[in-house]
Design a protein around this motif. Structure first.
Motif, PDB file in Angstrom:
ATOM      1  N   LYS A 130      11.252 -21.387  34.241  1.00 34.94           N
ATOM      2  CA  LYS A 130      10.135 -20.871  35.026  1.00 34.94           C
ATOM      3  C   LYS A 130      10.715 -19.961  36.099  1.00 34.94           C
ATOM      4  CE  LYS A 130       6.352 -21.983  38.163  1.00 34.94           C
ATOM      5  NZ  LYS A 130       5.439 -22.995  38.722  1.00 34.94           N
ATOM      6  N   VAL A 131      10.105 -18.797  36.279  1.00 38.81           N
ATOM      7  CA  VAL A 131      10.572 -17.834  37.267  1.00 38.81           C
ATOM      8  C   VAL A 131       9.432 -17.563  38.256  1.00 38.81           C
ATOM      9  CG1 VAL A 131      11.627 -15.587  37.665  1.00 38.81           C
ATOM     10  CG2 VAL A 131      12.010 -16.763  35.487  1.00 38.81           C
ATOM     11  N   VAL A 132       9.737 -17.693  39.541  1.00 42.30           N
ATOM     12  CA  VAL A 132       8.738 -17.424  40.582  1.00 42.30           C
ATOM     13  C   VAL A 132       9.256 -16.316  41.486  1.00 42.30           C
ATOM     14  CG1 VAL A 132       7.467 -18.350  42.552  1.00 42.30           C
ATOM     15  CG2 VAL A 132       7.831 -19.773  40.537  1.00 42.30           C
ATOM     16  N   LEU A 133       8.414 -15.329  41.718  1.00 44.15           N
ATOM     17  CA  LEU A 133       8.751 -14.215  42.594  1.00 44.15           C
ATOM     18  C   LEU A 133       7.883 -14.291  43.842  1.00 44.15           C
ATOM     19  CD1 LEU A 133       9.245 -13.218  39.509  1.00 44.15           C
ATOM     20  CD2 LEU A 133       9.312 -10.943  40.508  1.00 44.15           C
ATOM     21  N   HIS A 192       4.070 -16.271  39.220  1.00 44.21           N
ATOM     22  CA  HIS A 192       4.684 -17.370  38.469  1.00 44.21           C
ATOM     23  C   HIS A 192       4.741 -17.017  36.981  1.00 44.21           C
ATOM     24  CE1 HIS A 192       4.107 -20.641  41.659  1.00 44.21           C
ATOM     25  NE2 HIS A 192       3.589 -19.537  42.194  1.00 44.21           N
ATOM     26  N   PHE A 193       5.939 -17.042  36.407  1.00 49.38           N
ATOM     27  CA  PHE A 193       6.129 -16.881  34.960  1.00 49.38           C
ATOM     28  C   PHE A 193       6.447 -18.259  34.403  1.00 49.38           C
ATOM     29  CE2 PHE A 193       6.793 -12.730  36.717  1.00 49.38           C
ATOM     30  CZ  PHE A 193       6.391 -11.837  35.738  1.00 49.38           C
ATOM     31  N   GLU A 194       5.517 -18.828  33.601  1.00 51.45           N
ATOM     32  CA  GLU A 194       5.586 -20.246  33.253  1.00 51.45           C
ATOM     33  C   GLU A 194       5.598 -20.491  31.744  1.00 51.45           C
ATOM     34  OE1 GLU A 194       3.080 -22.099  36.955  1.00 51.45           O
ATOM     35  OE2 GLU A 194       1.942 -21.079  35.407  1.00 51.45           O
ATOM     36  N   SER A 216      23.541 -16.108  31.519  1.00 52.61           N
ATOM     37  CA  SER A 216      24.037 -17.147  30.610  1.00 52.61           C
ATOM     38  C   SER A 216      23.784 -18.551  31.146  1.00 52.61           C
ATOM     39  CB  SER A 216      25.539 -16.964  30.359  1.00 52.61           C
ATOM     40  OG  SER A 216      26.278 -17.189  31.557  1.00 52.61           O
ATOM     41  N   GLU A 217      23.423 -18.650  32.433  1.00 55.43           N
ATOM     42  CA  GLU A 217      23.184 -19.961  33.049  1.00 55.43           C
ATOM     43  C   GLU A 217      21.704 -20.298  32.990  1.00 55.43           C
ATOM     44  OE1 GLU A 217      23.317 -23.229  33.868  1.00 55.43           O
ATOM     45  OE2 GLU A 217      25.291 -22.594  34.623  1.00 55.43           O
ATOM     46  N   ARG A 218      21.374 -21.293  32.155  1.00 56.34           N
ATOM     47  CA  ARG A 218      19.971 -21.700  32.018  1.00 56.34           C
ATOM     48  C   ARG A 218      19.741 -23.145  32.439  1.00 56.34           C
ATOM     49  NH1 ARG A 218      20.827 -19.253  26.819  1.00 56.34           N
ATOM     50  NH2 ARG A 218      19.970 -17.139  26.721  1.00 56.34           N
ATOM     51  N   ARG A 219      20.791 -23.814  32.877  1.00 57.07           N
ATOM     52  CA  ARG A 219      20.674 -25.243  33.201  1.00 57.07           C
ATOM     53  C   ARG A 219      20.502 -25.505  34.687  1.00 57.07           C
ATOM     54  NH1 ARG A 219      26.239 -26.951  30.692  1.00 57.07           N
ATOM     55  NH2 ARG A 219      26.718 -25.044  31.843  1.00 57.07           N
ATOM     56  N   LYS A 220      20.759 -24.497  35.525  1.00 55.69           N
ATOM     57  CA  LYS A 220      20.670 -24.677  36.964  1.00 55.69           C
ATOM     58  C   LYS A 220      19.715 -23.650  37.568  1.00 55.69           C
ATOM     59  CE  LYS A 220      25.470 -26.276  37.451  1.00 55.69           C
ATOM     60  NZ  LYS A 220      26.773 -25.970  38.091  1.00 55.69           N
ATOM     61  N   VAL A 278      13.440 -14.024  44.226  1.00 58.83           N
ATOM     62  CA  VAL A 278      13.297 -14.563  42.873  1.00 58.83           C
ATOM     63  C   VAL A 278      14.012 -15.900  42.756  1.00 58.83           C
ATOM     64  CG1 VAL A 278      13.556 -14.044  40.417  1.00 58.83           C
ATOM     65  CG2 VAL A 278      13.315 -12.165  42.061  1.00 58.83           C
ATOM     66  N   ASN A 279      13.354 -16.851  42.126  1.00 58.46           N
ATOM     67  CA  ASN A 279      13.974 -18.152  41.882  1.00 58.46           C
ATOM     68  C   ASN A 279      13.660 -18.608  40.467  1.00 58.46           C
ATOM     69  OD1 ASN A 279      13.382 -21.402  41.934  1.00 58.46           O
ATOM     70  ND2 ASN A 279      15.211 -20.870  43.096  1.00 58.46           N
ATOM     71  N   THR A 280      14.680 -19.131  39.777  1.00 57.16           N
ATOM     72  CA  THR A 280      14.476 -19.682  38.436  1.00 57.16           C
ATOM     73  C   THR A 280      14.603 -21.197  38.485  1.00 57.16           C
ATOM     74  OG1 THR A 280      16.815 -19.580  37.805  1.00 57.16           O
ATOM     75  CG2 THR A 280      15.480 -17.610  37.402  1.00 57.16           C
ATOM     76  N   LEU A 281      13.868 -21.851  37.602  1.00 60.08           N
ATOM     77  CA  LEU A 281      13.895 -23.314  37.524  1.00 60.08           C
ATOM     78  C   LEU A 281      13.887 -23.741  36.069  1.00 60.08           C
ATOM     79  CD1 LEU A 281      13.650 -26.072  39.058  1.00 60.08           C
ATOM     80  CD2 LEU A 281      11.183 -25.869  38.711  1.00 60.08           C
ATOM     81  N   PRO A 282      14.925 -24.452  35.603  1.00 61.79           N
ATOM     82  CA  PRO A 282      14.931 -24.911  34.206  1.00 61.79           C
ATOM     83  C   PRO A 282      13.855 -25.978  33.990  1.00 61.79           C
ATOM     84  CG  PRO A 282      17.130 -25.041  35.194  1.00 61.79           C
ATOM     85  CD  PRO A 282      16.151 -24.835  36.308  1.00 61.79           C
ATOM     86  N   THR A 283      12.971 -25.754  33.023  1.00 57.68           N
ATOM     87  CA  THR A 283      11.984 -26.760  32.642  1.00 57.68           C
ATOM     88  C   THR A 283      12.249 -27.158  31.194  1.00 57.68           C
ATOM     89  OG1 THR A 283      10.298 -25.255  31.731  1.00 57.68           O
ATOM     90  CG2 THR A 283      10.323 -25.564  34.125  1.00 57.68           C
ATOM     91  N   ILE A 284      11.530 -28.114  30.674  1.00 56.07           N
ATOM     92  CA  ILE A 284      11.815 -28.607  29.328  1.00 56.07           C
ATOM     93  C   ILE A 284      11.495 -27.573  28.254  1.00 56.07           C
ATOM     94  CG2 ILE A 284      11.561 -31.035  29.914  1.00 56.07           C
ATOM     95  CD1 ILE A 284       8.734 -30.947  28.778  1.00 56.07           C
ATOM     96  N   TYR A 285      10.690 -26.545  28.591  1.00 55.03           N
ATOM     97  CA  TYR A 285      10.328 -25.539  27.593  1.00 55.03           C
ATOM     98  C   TYR A 285      10.887 -24.154  27.933  1.00 55.03           C
ATOM     99  CZ  TYR A 285       7.173 -29.155  25.974  1.00 55.03           C
ATOM    100  OH  TYR A 285       6.663 -30.340  25.496  1.00 55.03           O
TER     101      TYR A 285
END
Length: 576
Positions: free
Chosen positions: A290-293, A211-213, A256-260, A280-287
């Motif tokens: 977050k990337v989870v592998l 988890h990259f948080e 370039s896509e950081r909102r989805k 790999v999955n990315t998830l936009p958070t308020i800061y």
């Protein structure tokens, strides 16, 4: 002059004359000299002091109506530093300044260098908006740019990282028509070394997820080892966007896509014969993102059923069901309970030259040679149900459905099991009896459930006690009785409850590795009859226990009694 200077436009020559104070003869001389020494014309002008780099930047700005940017005042922390390949930055003397949507602002000393802009556009997939910068100032800032990367990551890299140089990382494209190749980014870039080191270290420690948080004032990397998350490192918070960008580049996502949220895959080749895949999955958070592998180790599907932790009678039930010509085997449990490994182990046992095996998965986690694996994609209409329909027209012997999620998929799977095919699948339920009632609640007729299901396996993963340091636990007999340890089928004089200690072998944790805890329930004629009579999960569980099928709780307690896991671990992964 035009014929001699075809490589330099007449408009620029006029600007050099009017604004730069050069004569036509001087320009001719400079062109000839640049040809002789093989250097670009404008670079030669500055190096030989025909014109200053600042004056040349003004000429470019006037001629092409491109603003001049004072690059020395640029805050390097604002640059999207992993968007552009480090090799391109150095080769073309350019610097990414900022990104807005799909537009990337780039400082460049020579805006007539169309190849440079094309290279960046091709590598990033973004629209490039150039601004002009003083060549000498830009070179100095680029040098600081790479120095800042090294300074930022130096504290996060512990020890010698030279061994990472042989690691090859590829993006895995779900489209087999596209080429797979090493991912760019410049192996010399510190951010690349940092990410590679995190991946390698976590793999060596037996992690299943990384988890990259990002947070407001900190950034942390955690790894799930033996089912429990623990912190790996805390890089500087300003590295967050660069780490996310690097991971997205590696897995061929849209940077370039950081909102989805986005999904991708990475293949990490450790050696010629050894590779590890990451989902790999990315998830936009308020800061930030977050990337989870999820680590997908192909060797985990080839461990052999003996290594999974089944008790002898449970393994015999599974093997017997696998060798039946038809029927349905269902494996159930929460995410991370090892269902995929159990399924793939079964498929490996069945994978022979004589059998036609097809699987529908979302996604395909581990590639198995000799098995026809299909990645379902609802966006294009390839659902589990649609894949199953196609399988049944392709002369299958064995079919695996990644997950039964709806009535349509359940009905087709049951039809396949009733018409001479062996079907393996999973559901997300807590126990074997609840799996049966889940199918009934979906709308599957009771007769179909009773006649098609042959075996149900509910499972969990428990942390195994370290064999080097575990010691007998001092637990009163009263507590052993209350917990059910004296009634789990292990003779009282053989019950030996152990507890974790911690040593160098297990890195002080007291536990090392995991073992499966299983509830293996065969659908006997009595259980089938109870299903058709409308029995609920409690009644089915009671009948199952009376026929000698251990519940998850009882199976966990048996492992406690045999000293394999601690009592606390049994409580953690199972309930009464």
């Amino acid at each position: 002059m035009a014929s001699a200077n075809a490589a330099v436009s007449l408009a620029i020559q006029r600007r050099l004359t009017d604004t730069g104070g050069m004569t036509a003869e001087t320009i001719e001389l400079a062109i000839e000299q640049s040809k002789e020494n093989g250097k670009p014309f404008f670079e030669h002008l500055v190096e030989e002091n025909f014109i200053t780099s600042g004056k040349l930047a003004q000429i470019f700005s006037l001629e092409y109506s491109i603003p001049i940017y004072d690059v020395e005042q640029h805050n390097l922390e604002l640059s999207p530093q992993e968007v552009v390949d480090a090799k391109l930055v150095k080769k073309h003397n350019l610097l990414p300044l900022s990104q807005r949507g799909n537009k990337l602002y780039v400082a460049i000393s020579n805006p007539t260098d169309h190849q440079a802009l094309t290279d960046v556009r091709f590598q990033t997939g973004l629209s490039i908006e150039p601004v002009v910068a003083d060549a000498k100032q830009l070179a100095n800032v680029i040098e600081r740019f790479f120095k800042s990367q090294k300074d930022d990551i130096n504290d996060s890299l512990d020890g010698d990282d030279g061994e990472l140089g042989d690691i090859d990382i590829e993006a895995v494209d779900e489209d087999p028509g596209k080429d797979e190749g090493p991912v760019g980014g410049g192996d010399e870039a510190p951010i690349v070394k940092f990410v590679n080191k995190v991946l390698i270290d976590t793999i060596r420690n037996g992690a299943s997820d990384i988890h990259f948080e990002p947070y407001e004032k900190s950034y942390r990397v955690r790894a799930r080892i033996d089912g429990v998350l623990s912190e790996v490192t805390r890089p500087p918070v300003k590295l967050g966007p660069r780490l996310a960008a690097r991971l997205k580049v590696m897995s061929k996502m849209d940077i370039s896509e950081r909102r989805k949220p986005q999904d991708g895959r990475i293949k990490l080749k450790l050696s010629k014969d050894k590779s590890i895949d990451f989902r790999v999955n990315t998830l936009p958070t308020i800061y930030g993102e977050k990337v989870v592998l999820r680590i997908l180790d192909p060797t985990s599907a080839q461990m052999g059923i003996e290594a999974l932790g089944y008790e002898d009678h449970q393994r015999e039930l599974y093997m017997d069901a696998l060798h039946q010509p038809q029927g349905m085997i269902l494996i159930t449990g929460p995410t991370g309970s090892g269902k995929t490994v159990s399924l793939y182990t079964g498929l490996n046992i069945l994978n022979t030259e004589e059998t036609n095996i097809s699987t529908a998965e979302d996604p395909v986690e581990i590639n198995l040679e000799g098995i026809n694996q299909v990645h379902v994609d609802a966006k294009v209409g390839l659902t589990f149900a649609e894949a199953l329909r196609s399988f049944l027209r392709q002369d299958p012997d064995i079919v695996m459905v990644g997950e039964i999620r709806d009535l349509e998929t359940a009905e087709i799977a049951i039809k396949a099991a009733q018409t001479g095919h062996l079907v393996l699948s999973t559901l997300h339920t807590n126990s074997a009896p609840e799996t049966l009632t889940r199918l009934l609640n979906m709308g599957v007729p009771a007769f179909s459930v009773a006649s098609s299901c042959s075996l149900i396996i509910a499972q969990r993963l428990g942390r195994r006690l370290c064999s080097a340091c575990k010691k007998p636990a001092d637990i009163p007999e009263k507590v052993l009785k209350e917990e059910g340890l004296l009634d789990c089928g292990i003779p009282k004089d053989e019950v030996q409850v152990m507890e974790p200690v911690g040593c160098s072998e297990c890195k002080g944790k007291g536990q090392k590795g995991r073992t499966g805890i299983y509830e293996v329930m065969k659908i006997t004629p009595e259980i089938a009859k109870l299903i058709m009579e409308g029995g609920n999960s409690i009644e089915i569980a009671k009948l199952s226990a009376s026929q000698g099928f251990n519940s998850l709780r009882r199976s966990a307690l048996r492992k406690v009694a045999m000293g394999e896991i601690s009592l606390a671990e049994a409580r953690r992964v199972t309930t009464d």
